[in-house]
Design a protein around this motif. Structure first.
Motif, mmCIF file in Angstrom:
data_model
loop_
_atom_site.group_PDB
_atom_site.id
_atom_site.type_symbol
_atom_site.label_atom_id
_atom_site.label_comp_id
_atom_site.label_asym_id
_atom_site.label_seq_id
_atom_site.Cartn_x
_atom_site.Cartn_y
_atom_site.Cartn_z
ATOM 1 N N GLY A 36 0.840 -1.213 0.000
ATOM 2 C CA GLY A 36 0.000 0.000 0.000
ATOM 3 C C GLY A 36 0.862 1.245 0.000
ATOM 4 N N HIS A 37 1.936 1.218 -0.786
ATOM 5 C CA HIS A 37 2.919 2.298 -0.916
ATOM 6 C C HIS A 37 3.842 2.391 0.316
ATOM 7 C CE1 HIS A 37 4.403 5.366 -3.546
ATOM 8 N NE2 HIS A 37 4.610 6.132 -2.498
ATOM 9 N N GLY A 38 4.397 1.247 0.671
ATOM 10 C CA GLY A 38 5.412 1.232 1.734
ATOM 11 C C GLY A 38 4.859 1.469 3.117
ATOM 12 N N ASN A 94 -0.233 13.280 11.983
ATOM 13 C CA ASN A 94 -1.129 12.306 11.343
ATOM 14 C C ASN A 94 -0.699 11.783 9.982
ATOM 15 O OD1 ASN A 94 -3.409 12.839 13.364
ATOM 16 N ND2 ASN A 94 -2.891 14.858 12.587
ATOM 17 N N SER A 95 0.312 12.389 9.382
ATOM 18 C CA SER A 95 0.700 11.959 8.034
ATOM 19 C C SER A 95 2.125 12.413 7.751
ATOM 20 C CB SER A 95 -0.231 12.577 6.985
ATOM 21 O OG SER A 95 0.033 13.973 6.894
ATOM 22 N N GLY A 96 2.639 11.944 6.620
ATOM 23 C CA GLY A 96 3.997 12.305 6.235
ATOM 24 C C GLY A 96 4.129 13.782 5.899
ATOM 25 N N ALA A 97 3.198 14.284 5.104
ATOM 26 C CA ALA A 97 3.274 15.704 4.715
ATOM 27 C C ALA A 97 3.235 16.590 5.956
ATOM 28 C CB ALA A 97 2.111 16.046 3.789
ATOM 29 N N GLU A 98 2.378 16.219 6.905
ATOM 30 C CA GLU A 98 2.245 17.027 8.120
ATOM 31 C C GLU A 98 3.543 16.981 8.940
ATOM 32 O OE1 GLU A 98 -1.155 15.873 10.492
ATOM 33 O OE2 GLU A 98 -0.739 17.445 11.940
ATOM 34 N N ALA A 99 4.186 15.828 8.945
ATOM 35 C CA ALA A 99 5.471 15.709 9.663
ATOM 36 C C ALA A 99 6.497 16.652 9.028
ATOM 37 C CB ALA A 99 5.958 14.265 9.630
ATOM 38 N N ASN A 100 6.593 16.646 7.690
ATOM 39 C CA ASN A 100 7.559 17.528 7.016
ATOM 40 C C ASN A 100 7.196 18.995 7.171
ATOM 41 O OD1 ASN A 100 9.343 15.582 6.164
ATOM 42 N ND2 ASN A 100 8.275 15.212 4.224
ATOM 43 N N GLU A 101 5.903 19.281 7.119
ATOM 44 C CA GLU A 101 5.448 20.673 7.277
ATOM 45 C C GLU A 101 5.907 21.211 8.638
ATOM 46 O OE1 GLU A 101 3.664 21.660 4.542
ATOM 47 O OE2 GLU A 101 3.699 23.704 5.286
ATOM 48 N N SER A 122 12.977 15.003 -5.615
ATOM 49 C CA SER A 122 12.531 14.721 -4.250
ATOM 50 C C SER A 122 10.998 14.706 -4.163
ATOM 51 C CB SER A 122 13.051 15.807 -3.319
ATOM 52 O OG SER A 122 12.605 17.070 -3.778
ATOM 53 N N PHE A 123 10.478 14.007 -3.161
ATOM 54 C CA PHE A 123 9.046 14.060 -2.826
ATOM 55 C C PHE A 123 8.910 14.178 -1.313
ATOM 56 C CE2 PHE A 123 4.871 12.654 -1.637
ATOM 57 C CZ PHE A 123 4.057 13.204 -2.619
ATOM 58 N N HIS A 124 8.204 15.226 -0.859
ATOM 59 C CA HIS A 124 8.064 15.415 0.585
ATOM 60 C C HIS A 124 6.605 15.606 1.019
ATOM 61 C CE1 HIS A 124 12.368 15.458 1.091
ATOM 62 N NE2 HIS A 124 12.503 16.373 0.157
ATOM 63 N N GLY A 125 5.654 15.437 0.109
ATOM 64 C CA GLY A 125 4.249 15.551 0.503
ATOM 65 C C GLY A 125 3.550 16.672 -0.224
ATOM 66 N N ARG A 126 2.292 16.907 0.130
ATOM 67 C CA ARG A 126 1.438 17.787 -0.679
ATOM 68 C C ARG A 126 0.932 19.024 0.042
ATOM 69 N NH1 ARG A 126 -0.494 15.229 -5.459
ATOM 70 N NH2 ARG A 126 0.473 13.204 -5.690
ATOM 71 N N ILE A 174 16.060 16.193 2.956
ATOM 72 C CA ILE A 174 16.514 15.136 2.049
ATOM 73 C C ILE A 174 15.926 13.797 2.480
ATOM 74 C CG2 ILE A 174 18.688 14.907 3.393
ATOM 75 C CD1 ILE A 174 20.061 14.113 0.705
ATOM 76 N N GLU A 175 15.513 12.996 1.509
ATOM 77 C CA GLU A 175 15.023 11.647 1.812
ATOM 78 C C GLU A 175 16.204 10.713 2.100
ATOM 79 O OE1 GLU A 175 11.722 10.652 -1.379
ATOM 80 O OE2 GLU A 175 12.692 12.541 -1.832
ATOM 81 N N GLY A 176 16.003 9.782 3.020
ATOM 82 C CA GLY A 176 17.037 8.776 3.311
ATOM 83 C C GLY A 176 17.419 8.050 2.032
ATOM 84 N N LEU A 207 15.985 14.863 7.860
ATOM 85 C CA LEU A 207 15.984 13.594 7.133
ATOM 86 C C LEU A 207 14.543 13.106 7.014
ATOM 87 C CD1 LEU A 207 17.954 11.463 5.888
ATOM 88 C CD2 LEU A 207 19.028 13.423 6.962
ATOM 89 N N ASP A 208 14.044 13.081 5.792
ATOM 90 C CA ASP A 208 12.701 12.561 5.538
ATOM 91 C C ASP A 208 12.805 11.039 5.448
ATOM 92 O OD1 ASP A 208 10.377 11.612 4.369
ATOM 93 O OD2 ASP A 208 10.105 13.338 3.051
ATOM 94 N N GLU A 209 12.410 10.381 6.552
ATOM 95 C CA GLU A 209 12.449 8.912 6.625
ATOM 96 C C GLU A 209 11.030 8.348 6.563
ATOM 97 O OE1 GLU A 209 15.043 6.742 6.855
ATOM 98 O OE2 GLU A 209 16.751 8.084 7.180
ATOM 99 N N ILE A 210 10.139 9.130 5.952
ATOM 100 C CA ILE A 210 8.726 8.742 5.903
ATOM 101 C C ILE A 210 8.550 7.420 5.170
ATOM 102 C CG2 ILE A 210 6.548 9.444 4.765
ATOM 103 C CD1 ILE A 210 7.490 12.368 5.820
ATOM 104 N N GLN A 211 9.297 7.228 4.114
ATOM 105 C CA GLN A 211 9.229 5.959 3.395
ATOM 106 C C GLN A 211 10.408 5.043 3.750
ATOM 107 O OE1 GLN A 211 8.870 4.541 -1.232
ATOM 108 N NE2 GLN A 211 7.851 6.417 -0.661
ATOM 109 N N SER A 212 11.584 5.654 3.948
ATOM 110 C CA SER A 212 12.794 4.836 4.128
ATOM 111 C C SER A 212 12.999 4.389 5.572
ATOM 112 C CB SER A 212 14.022 5.615 3.636
ATOM 113 O OG SER A 212 14.127 6.872 4.287
ATOM 114 N N ALA A 236 6.400 8.386 9.083
ATOM 115 C CA ALA A 236 4.949 8.167 8.919
ATOM 116 C C ALA A 236 4.729 6.721 8.449
ATOM 117 C CB ALA A 236 4.319 9.178 7.973
ATOM 118 N N LYS A 237 4.440 6.543 7.188
ATOM 119 C CA LYS A 237 4.076 5.256 6.563
ATOM 120 C C LYS A 237 4.121 4.005 7.463
ATOM 121 C CE LYS A 237 5.117 6.767 1.884
ATOM 122 N NZ LYS A 237 3.733 6.958 1.427
ATOM 123 N N GLY A 238 5.281 3.388 7.628
ATOM 124 C CA GLY A 238 5.351 2.109 8.353
ATOM 125 C C GLY A 238 5.022 2.225 9.822
#
Ligand SMILES: Cc1ncc(COP(=O)(O)O)c(C=O)c1O
Length: 375
Positions: A36-38, A94-101, A122-126, A174-176, A207-212, A236-238
């Motif tokens: 479901g996308h990591g 509550n989410s990855g974007a919110e964590a980065n924000e 890079s991708f850091h959310g919406r 930066i993403e991991g 360090l954006d470790e939302i996916q990594s 976030a994710k996992g």
């Protein structure tokens, strides 16, 4: 009312899931190499996870952040121990974007500066600052242009040094390992340079470790492959195995004050219970060792396919780059072989982001399907 139509959908309707498998309404079994996308870390419908959530729901599911919530303290303690990062403070959202924000806001509060350094692909959310720091003009609205972001090539340390000298940068994000961008990553030398430049100039390294994060790359955090300590880590994710939760790990030098950050839902009782259960299962089932073992097997099995030009990523933030675009291959895998995989901005890259509980036999199923399709 119709749904706002923003997602191109595969014609599959999962109604239940267990371990590494998803089942549709006709009870057809799909192997989930996409998570479901990591997101799925400890496997679908893990019995301990379900039991803990059900028991918590019977007690209390939510109350606001105006009261004592010992589950938040328990989660912070457990996360510190399992991740090897006990010296950070934790803010729950509550989410990855919110964590980065929140991470970017903290960097700007701390430094009093506004410009962000981010990297190509890079991708850091919406959300506002997170999407501005995302290298994709298509998902940036005119309103997002008010953020000041400079995109640099990954691993171009000279360019970073030159930009930081201008004195207006609050954060480098930066993403991991890059996710959506296609599994490119900084070298150890590059990460170490970022760490030392940020430390010298009091710029915040995020360090954006939302996916990594959460063991996906074979260490709890991907940056731990490089021996650095960022100022902020976003997760976030996992973290919730599908229960929406995000977090910001914040170095002690960034000071908290009442009202600086906040959220209604973040850190609620159910979310904390899900996140504590995930950490307990990761520990109890040695899932990070499992990732290392099974991903080595995956990589060696991929060598037999001459159509694969490159193997990318680490652990089960993995990808294989073919000498053709993989859109049709993904459709064949789903519809003919009942296997979910992921895509990326790089159209030739197939991404493999399974639950961390994956076994060698699941890899064998994937290999047999690839053999049938490619040979
Ligand atoms: C590296 C990275 N950062 C941030 C996000 C945004 O997370 P969310 O969709 O939970 O807002 C994602 C989501 O794919 C991501 O991969």
């Amino acid at each position: 009312m119709n749904l706002f139509d923003v997602y191109p959908l595969y014609n599959v309707t999962p109604v239940k899931a267990k371990g590494c498998y998803i089942y549709d309404e006709n009870d057809i079994e799909y192997l989930d190499l996409y998570g479901g996308h990591g997101v799925i870390s400890v496997g679908h419908s893990h019995p301990d996870y379900i039991a803990k959530l059900k028991a918590q729901l019977d007690k209390i599911g939510f109350y606001s952040n105006a009261i004592q919530n010992p589950l938040q303290i328990k989660l912070a303690d457990k996360l510190g121990k399992v991740s090897g990062c006990p010296e950070y403070n934790l803010f729950l959202c509550n989410s990855g974007a919110e964590a980065n924000e929140n991470a970017l806001k903290l960097a700007s509060f701390h430094t009093g500066k506004t410009r962000i350094i981010s990297f190509r692909n890079s991708f850091h959310g919406r959300t506002s600052a997170a999407v501005a720091a995302t290298d994709n003009p298509k998902i940036n609205a005119p309103i997002n242009k008010q953020q000041i972001v400079t995109f640099l090539e990954l691993n171009d340390a000279d360019a970073v040094e030159k930009e930081l000298k201008k004195g207006d940068v609050c954060a480098i994000i930066i993403e991991g390992i890059q996710g959506v961008g296609g599994l490119d990553q900084g070298t150890t030398a590059f990460f170490k340079t970022l760490e030392s430049l940020c430390e010298k100039q009091d710029i915040i390294l995020i360090l954006d470790e939302i996916q990594s994060g959460y063991g996906r790359t074979g260490k709890f955090f991907a940056f731990q492959h490089h021996g650095i300590k960022p100022d902020i880590i976003t997760i976030a994710k996992g973290m919730g195995n599908g229960f929406p939760i995000g977090g910001v790990l914040i170095a002690k030098k960034l000071k908290a004050s009442y009202g600086l950050l906040g959220t209604t839902f973040g850190g609620n009782h159910l979310a904390c219970t899900a996140a504590i259960s995930v950490l307990e299962i990761i520990e109890k089932e040695n899932l990070i060792e499992n990732v290392n073992e099974v991903s080595d097997y995956f990589l060696s099995e991929m060598k037999q396919f001459s159509q694969i030009k490159r193997r990318k990523g680490k652990g089960f933030m993995a990808g294989v780059e073919f000498d053709f675009e993989v859109g049709d291959l993904r459709k064949q895998l789903i519809y003919d072989h009942h296997i979910f995989t992921g895509g990326a901005m790089n159209k030739n890259l197939l991404r493999i982001l399974p639950p961390l509980t994956i076994k060698k036999e699941h890899i064998d199923t994937f290999v047999s399907a690839l053999k049938e399709i490619l040979n």
